[in-house]
Design an enzyme around this catalytic site. Structure first.
Site, PDB file in Angstrom:
ATOM      1  N   LYS A 194      -0.308 -21.125  -7.007  1.00 16.01           N
ATOM      2  CA  LYS A 194      -0.232 -22.021  -8.662  1.00 16.01           C
ATOM      3  C   LYS A 194       0.801 -22.651  -8.883  1.00 16.01           C
ATOM      4  CE  LYS A 194      -2.780 -19.495 -11.446  1.00 16.01           C
ATOM      5  NZ  LYS A 194      -3.341 -18.481 -12.853  1.00 16.01           N
ATOM      6  N   GLU A 200       7.952 -15.404  -1.491  1.00 17.04           N
ATOM      7  CA  GLU A 200       7.237 -14.900  -1.010  1.00 17.04           C
ATOM      8  C   GLU A 200       6.150 -15.349   0.318  1.00 17.04           C
ATOM      9  OE1 GLU A 200       6.583 -10.987  -3.176  1.00 17.04           O
ATOM     10  OE2 GLU A 200       6.655 -12.647  -4.211  1.00 17.04           O
ATOM     11  N   GLY A 254      -5.207 -15.107 -10.688  1.00 18.35           N
ATOM     12  CA  GLY A 254      -4.601 -14.728  -8.608  1.00 18.35           C
ATOM     13  C   GLY A 254      -5.336 -14.130  -8.035  1.00 18.35           C
ATOM     14  N   ARG A 255      -5.727 -13.043  -9.467  1.00 21.24           N
ATOM     15  CA  ARG A 255      -6.859 -11.952  -8.695  1.00 21.24           C
ATOM     16  C   ARG A 255      -8.388 -12.220  -9.071  1.00 21.24           C
ATOM     17  NH1 ARG A 255      -3.910 -10.247 -12.725  1.00 21.24           N
ATOM     18  NH2 ARG A 255      -5.263  -9.270 -14.905  1.00 21.24           N
ATOM     19  N   GLU A 340      -3.705  -4.034 -11.532  1.00 17.83           N
ATOM     20  CA  GLU A 340      -3.125  -5.543 -12.202  1.00 17.83           C
ATOM     21  C   GLU A 340      -4.191  -5.213 -13.195  1.00 17.83           C
ATOM     22  OE1 GLU A 340      -0.768  -7.962  -9.717  1.00 17.83           O
ATOM     23  OE2 GLU A 340      -2.442  -9.433 -10.523  1.00 17.83           O
ATOM     24  N   HIS A 371     -12.576  12.117   8.500  1.00 14.83           N
ATOM     25  CA  HIS A 371     -12.068  12.604   9.401  1.00 14.83           C
ATOM     26  C   HIS A 371     -10.582  12.231   8.839  1.00 14.83           C
ATOM     27  CE1 HIS A 371     -14.953  13.220  12.277  1.00 14.83           C
ATOM     28  NE2 HIS A 371     -15.959  11.643  11.454  1.00 14.83           N
ATOM     29  N   LYS A 487      10.615  -8.949  -8.973  1.00 14.18           N
ATOM     30  CA  LYS A 487      11.415 -10.248  -8.825  1.00 14.18           C
ATOM     31  C   LYS A 487      12.255 -11.004  -9.771  1.00 14.18           C
ATOM     32  CE  LYS A 487       5.948 -12.190  -9.014  1.00 14.18           C
ATOM     33  NZ  LYS A 487       5.353 -13.175  -9.422  1.00 14.18           N
TER      34      LYS A 487
END
Length: 517
Positions: A194, A200, A254-255, A340, A371, A487
């Site tokens: 955005k 990153e 974002g999510r 979040e 398992h 950040k």
């Protein structure tokens, strides 16, 4: 209905045998089994009865569910700390905002991304003179988890189109593996950011540009990039043509963004028709959420069940068990969506919360997880509700492995409920060691089949159930201030300005020989 009343119901039901509750009143099952938009929810193994369900519905009404839902769907300010609506539904025509500027932006962006996707798929857009054969999505958080999840879930619906790869980590090997074997002249990078400044994502994008520069030259490298961003100037400075920068507005979190231009890699890889079906399934769930009575409303009831387990029964986590290889990443996606959104310690007024907020969400893919950590679920000292998510078609499939997968899912829910008690006198049978307490709640959520539409409905259901939960936790589910501090501190470490950092961190950096920029 007050919290005290609901806690009283919870105390009453904690003393009730769950198996007896399940096998009791048949009308109870009618209230806890429902379907919509190609999904079927069976919550009859939850520690609920008709009284507690009625109390939860009354509490939702008292917390203003109807008005809050109307605000959400009509573009009201439901993100008060940032003064924004949450209009991700607009990208699937699930919001009532016709005639608004936001609606016009969505219409324009959808037309632009579809046209670009078709140009890439047809070979009309081929900056290297070859059809694009690999699309690499560069993003993090929802800009990675959303496209990555959908690409995996709907891989069987990809009849043609470029190979899709995803890069989120700063670890250089993540990008190296994504481009391994790729033809640089036939590779398209999509930067999903955005702000076009997320550390990153931008560092990885710069590395991708350097890789391209080494093959096609600096003057052509930008031709192999597109972006989803609200910062076209920054994208242009990076070397992108503004016509390949598709709007990612700030009223789409974002999510919640996979429906928007962030889904461009999917629109190219899966094809615009498959992506449109995915959006249409979500729209069907939006409409169900808007119109269905609360007691028959899947997102409302799922949200109330999860609030009940977290806030009133005191279970701190929930396991998501996806019984399909294509659903392996579902727990990762729901983890971000829920934690979040609901992992907050301040209420809407900025005051400390004195009750539990969102649960820890974790899980994996069945039958593999049977398992590994299912041992802990069955015999550990903590009670963890489980969401079993699978495919209804598998139960009647002609394929013996699909039927076995469905049988395993059903059996695990039954085992959590029933448990097992070994006769203490039968020492050869290892009493105690082989005992399982049982009485552990779960829900079964089935997609009729793993189609684009059904999968879209599933994601929409969870988006809306998070909103329902937020009314009880009294939090804003659309901000995420908790990601900011790390950040800021990272910037300080990279610049070498660490004099104010704690002794442990300073020692860590010194002893490892960390080199600041």
């Amino acid at each position: 209905m007050s919290n005290a009343d609901l806690l009283a119901h919870a105390d009453r039901l904690k003393a009730t045998n769950l198996r007896q509750l399940v096998d009791g009143d048949a009308s109870r099952r009618d209230a806890l089994v429902m379907s919509a938009a190609g999904l079927w929810l069976d919550a009859s193994k939850q520690r609920l009865d008709s009284q507690s369900v009625s109390a939860l519905l009354a509490a939702a009404k008292a917390r203003g569910l109807s008005a809050a839902k109307a605000d959400l769907l009509s573009g009201g300010i439901v993100n008060p700390t940032e003064g924004r609506p949450a209009l991700h539904m607009a990208y699937r025509d699930g919001a009532d905002i016709a005639g608004s500027e936001e609606a016009a932006l969505v219409t324009r962006t959808q037309a632009e991304t579809r046209a670009f996707a078709e140009a890439v798929r047809s070979g009309a857009y081929a900056p290297g003179g070859k059809p694009i054969s690999r699309v690499v999505n560069i993003g993090i958080g929802g800009s990675d988890l959303g496209p990555r999840l959908v690409a995996d879930a709907l891989a069987m619906h990809q009849a043609s189109g470029p190979d899709m790869r995803f890069v989120a980590s700063l670890d250089p090997t993540d990008l190296e593996l994504a481009v391994k074997g790729a033809d640089p002249e036939a590779t398209l990078f999509i930067v999903a950011s955005k702000s076009f400044s997320t550390q990153e994502t931008l560092m990885t994008a710069l590395a991708a540009r350097a890789w391209l520069t080494g093959h096609v030259g600096a003057d052509r490298a930008g031709d192999f990039f597109a972006a989803a961003s609200a910062a076209p100037d920054k994208a242009k400075a990076f070397g992108l043509d503004p016509e390949r920068v598709f709007d990612f507005p700030d009223w789409v979190g974002g999510r919640y963004s996979v429906w928007s231009a962030v889904g461009l890699s999917l629109e190219i890889g899966l094809g615009p028709e498959v992506f449109a079906e995915f959006r249409a399934g979500a729209r069907a769930m939006d409409q169900h959420f808007a119109d269905a009575p609360p007691a028959e409303n899947l997102p409302v009831m799922k949200g109330l069940i999860d609030v009940w387990n977290r806030m009133y029964l005191g279970y701190p986590s929930r396991c998501v068990a996806g019984y399909s290889a294509r659903l392996a990443k579902l727990s990762d996606y729901f983890q971000q969506l829920e934690m979040e959104s609901l992992g907050k310690s301040a209420d809407l007024n900025g005051k400390p919360i004195t009750h539990p907020s969102g649960a820890l969400v974790w899980g994996g893919a069945g039958t593999e997880i049977q398992h590994s950590f299912f041992q802990w679920l069955h015999q550990g000292t903590d009670i963890v509700p489980v969401d079993f998510i699978g495919i209804r078609r598998h139960f009647s499939s002609d394929n013996d492995r699909e039927r076995a997968l469905a049988a395993n899912m059903a059996a695990q829910g039954a085992a959590l409920l029933e448990g097992r008690e070994i006769d203490p006198a039968d020492t050869a049978a290892l009493p105690g060691h082989r005992d399982m307490p049982g009485g552990r709640p779960s829900s079964t959520l089935l997609l009729d089949d793993l189609t684009p539409a059904n999968f879209g409905a599933l994601i929409s259901l969870f988006e809306h159930k998070v909103f329902v939960e937020s009314l009880f936790y009294e939090v804003n589910p659309y901000d995420q201030w908790g990601v900011e501090l790390g950040k800021v501190l990272t910037t300080g470490i990279l610049s070498g300005e660490i004099s104010g950092y704690d002794a442990s961190t300073r020692a860590l950096l010194g002893e490892t020989g960390f080199q600041a920029e």
